[in-house]
Design an enzyme around this catalytic site. Structure first.
Site, PDB file in Angstrom:
ATOM      1  N   GLY A 110       0.766  -1.236   0.000  1.00 22.09           N
ATOM      2  CA  GLY A 110       0.000   0.000   0.000  1.00 22.09           C
ATOM      3  C   GLY A 110       0.793   1.279   0.000  1.00 22.09           C
TER       4      GLY A 110
ATOM      5  CD  GLU B 100      -3.459   0.094   6.362  1.00 20.34           C
ATOM      6  OE1 GLU B 100      -2.505   0.613   5.761  1.00 20.34           O
ATOM      7  OE2 GLU B 100      -3.343  -0.443   7.479  1.00 20.34           O
ATOM      8  CG  ASP B 101      -1.283  -2.491   2.650  1.00 24.83           C
ATOM      9  OD1 ASP B 101      -1.688  -3.380   3.428  1.00 24.83           O
ATOM     10  OD2 ASP B 101      -0.075  -2.248   2.493  1.00 24.83           O
ATOM     11  CG  HIS B 102      -3.528  -8.321   1.862  1.00 25.69           C
ATOM     12  ND1 HIS B 102      -3.158  -8.941   0.687  1.00 25.69           N
ATOM     13  CD2 HIS B 102      -4.337  -9.204   2.522  1.00 25.69           C
ATOM     14  CE1 HIS B 102      -3.707 -10.142   0.635  1.00 25.69           C
ATOM     15  NE2 HIS B 102      -4.422 -10.323   1.733  1.00 25.69           N
TER      16      HIS B 102
ATOM     17  N   GLY C 124      -7.492  -4.246  -0.922  1.00 26.44           N
ATOM     18  CA  GLY C 124      -7.347  -4.869  -2.235  1.00 26.44           C
ATOM     19  C   GLY C 124      -8.021  -6.215  -2.306  1.00 26.44           C
TER      20      GLY C 124
END
Length: 594
Positions: free
Chosen positions: A259, A287-289, A292
């Site tokens: 991210g 949170e980025d993974h 996505g």
């Protein structure tokens, strides 16, 4: 390897021994795995040389008004190397300024980066919609109307996301504060997003320890142990990581996201989180993974209406470049441990097999298969001995190292960065004309490869505690994080615990004004010594904002929308221990030095 009678021979080379079924099957699996990893590396290697050997085509400037409005969220935590250059790249995009909404997010007004954020607002605020959001001043969090988990990055960005423009298919672009992007990145990411639900970039870290001077810490330990972590991280992010990251995103078999720079329509995530958006992930540390992954597996309203959308897309050719400095080996270890400990609960299978993708272990798999399976002895004449095992392992690791060296040189050559356009000043760390000597790089590469397995073992079996943004958390099997509070007296709003130490603007903000090669200053010669009062470098305007140096030039705005700037470039001091001397030259309207 199976038991053997002699000190140098395997049972395959002796007529009285035959492989057991289990040994044969294990050796076959090792061979297949070795070939698969080699193919994946080849795919990533090919794609990187294909897309990162020259600057990408400049996308259309979207001046016809048809492009969507974009909210750019940049969460900030403390002073990072070349922070101003990284944040300023947001305002130098080839896209209509009136469609860009920049939100600079910080957790507290005591953050030492706040002065720089205020300077950015002053420098670019007349041309762009730019605001500073302070977490501790978020009314919804302060009043308790909004309950969020401990994830400090989500808490930092929450208000910016909630208030993001949703007109004309509003888009959100989340970029870490320490990431620099090229001037055509926004337009190319929007082009890539057309027909997809989620777009991201290939991250790349670059070691700037040699050029980045931390004036606030003149006594900082600059020993090898205290700075080598930067080189280790740089090596990992330009060899092992980009090959697999690019290959997986080329094949598109599973979501693979870091991210640093991600973009998606707000409506898509809102529809999958019942309007919560990024707040939905405030109890998770990755949170980025997870964002996505949700967009990958979820069905958004456009798909329900029959529109065909791609799950993810990587914006090939554009790099999210992160300058790093003064990272110790211990800090590098902790960062990799945090990454792995979070991943083992989100992508368990991928984390389990990860050691087998590293050069030392994967080459051992291949060497054991070649020195064990009868096929190689009978067909290729390879002796089934431990000597053959060692020879194959050394050959494989040597080839792996040579390929990684070429990959490193390609990514750090700056070949894909458009450095010829005067509208976008490119910092030296993005051009990277000077490369590491081969012997120096090889030693770093060997060190990183040797640490890969110990880091994985400790991360996987050594517990669930991680360090992130100055706080401690433990990760549960439900992928949620729980803050470890050492001092409940510091508990702030909504269960948030402030760091035990508070920052002092005067003592820690000085380097943010001196560490970069682009500053705002009058046309004069300025001499700064370590004893120069910090307040002498600042002035307060009538509206209460803080400006660096008095008397910024009031020249007309260039055609490319960014305000005129003054270059502040260091000159060689007569005595290294004496004052640091600077001269300034005014930038003309074309962006060239007048």
């Amino acid at each position: 390897m199976p038991p053997f009678d002699g000190p140098t021979e395997t049972p395959v080379s002796q007529p009285n021994h035959e492989l057991s079924t289990i040994t044969f099957a294990a050796a076959t699996i090792c061979l297949i795995w070795y070939i698969v990893v080699a193919v994946v590396c080849a795919v990533g290697y090919t794609q990187i040389f294909r897309y990162y050997s020259k600057p990408g085509e400049g996308g259309s400037p979207n001046d016809n008004g048809a492009g969507p409005e974009v909210t750019i969220i940049r969460p900030v935590k403390g002073i990072e190397p070349y922070l101003y250059d990284c944040l300023a790249s947001t305002f130098r995009q080839c896209y209509p300024a009136w469609k860009i909404h920049v939100r600079l997010c910080v957790s507290s007004r005591s953050d030492p980066a706040l002065l720089m954020l205020e300077q950015l607002v002053q420098d670019f605020g007349s041309d762009y919609d730019v605001q500073i959001f302070v977490e501790e001043e978020d009314e919804q969090l302060q009043s308790g109307k909004l309950q969020l988990g401990p994830n400090p990055k989500i808490r930092n960005m929450s208000r910016a996301y909630r208030e993001a423009s949703r007109e004309k298919g509003g888009i959100v672009w989340i970029v870490d504060c320490n990431v620099w992007v090229g001037m055509h990145t926004l337009d190319r990411m929007l082009t890539t997003l057309n027909g997809n639900k989620f777009v991201h970039q290939l991250p790349l870290t670059t070691d700037v320890t040699d050029t980045y001077i931390t004036h606030s810490s003149p006594d900082k330990d600059m020993s090898w142990w205290s700075t080598a972590g930067t080189r280790l991280d740089e090596t990992f992010m330009s060899t092992m990581h980009p090959k697999f990251y690019t290959a997986i995103n080329t094949v598109g078999v599973a979501p693979c996201i870091v991210g640093k720079s991600t973009m998606f329509p707000l409506a898509y995530l809102d529809s999958l989180t019942k309007g919560q958006g990024i707040d939905y992930f405030s109890y998770n540390i990755c949170e980025d993974h997870l964002i996505g992954d949700m967009l990958w597996h979820g069905t958004v309203p456009s798909e329900t209406r029959g529109e065909k959308l791609g799950k993810h897309a990587m914006c090939f050719g554009d790099l999210a470049i992160q300058p790093m400095a003064n990272v110790s080996v211990g800090e590098y270890w902790n960062r990799r441990v945090r990454w792995l400990r979070v991943r083992k609960f989100t992508v368990l299978l991928a984390t389990l097999v990860e050691p087998g993708t590293e050069s030392f272990v994967c080459s051992a798999y291949g060497a054991w298969a070649v020195s064990t399976l009868p096929f190689f002895g009978k067909t290729l004449g390879i002796p089934q001995t431990w000597g053959a095992f060692v020879a194959f392992w050394l050959l494989s690791v040597g080839i792996w190292c040579a390929m990684d060296w070429k990959l490193y040189r390609k990514l750090h050559s700056g070949a894909s960065v458009d450095s010829t356009d005067p509208r976008m000043p490119v910092p030296e760390f993005a051009k990277r004309a000077k490369k590491r000597p081969l012997h120096e790089w090889v030693l770093t590469w060997l060190g990183r490869e040797a640490l890969a397995l110990p880091v994985w073992v400790w991360a996987f079996y050594g517990g669930t505690t991680v360090q992130w943004r100055g706080k401690s958390f433990w990760v549960g099997t439900d992928m949620r994080v729980h803050e470890i509070r050492s001092d409940v007296k510091n508990a702030g709003m909504n269960g948030h615990v402030d760091p035990p130490t508070r920052y002092n603007h005067t003592s820690q903000a000085r380097p943010l004004l001196l560490e970069r090669n682009l500053h705002y200053a009058p046309q004069s010669r300025l001499t700064v010594t370590p004893q120069t009062p910090f307040t002498a470098l600042l002035r307060t305007t009538s509206n209460g904002s803080v400006s660096v140096f008095p008397g910024e030039p009031k020249s007309p705005r260039p055609a490319w929308r960014a305000p005129s700037r003054t270059l502040l470039r260091p000159r060689e001091a007569e005595d290294a221990s004496a004052a640091t001397t600077f001269t300034t030259e005014h930038c003309g309207e074309t962006g060239e030095v007048a």
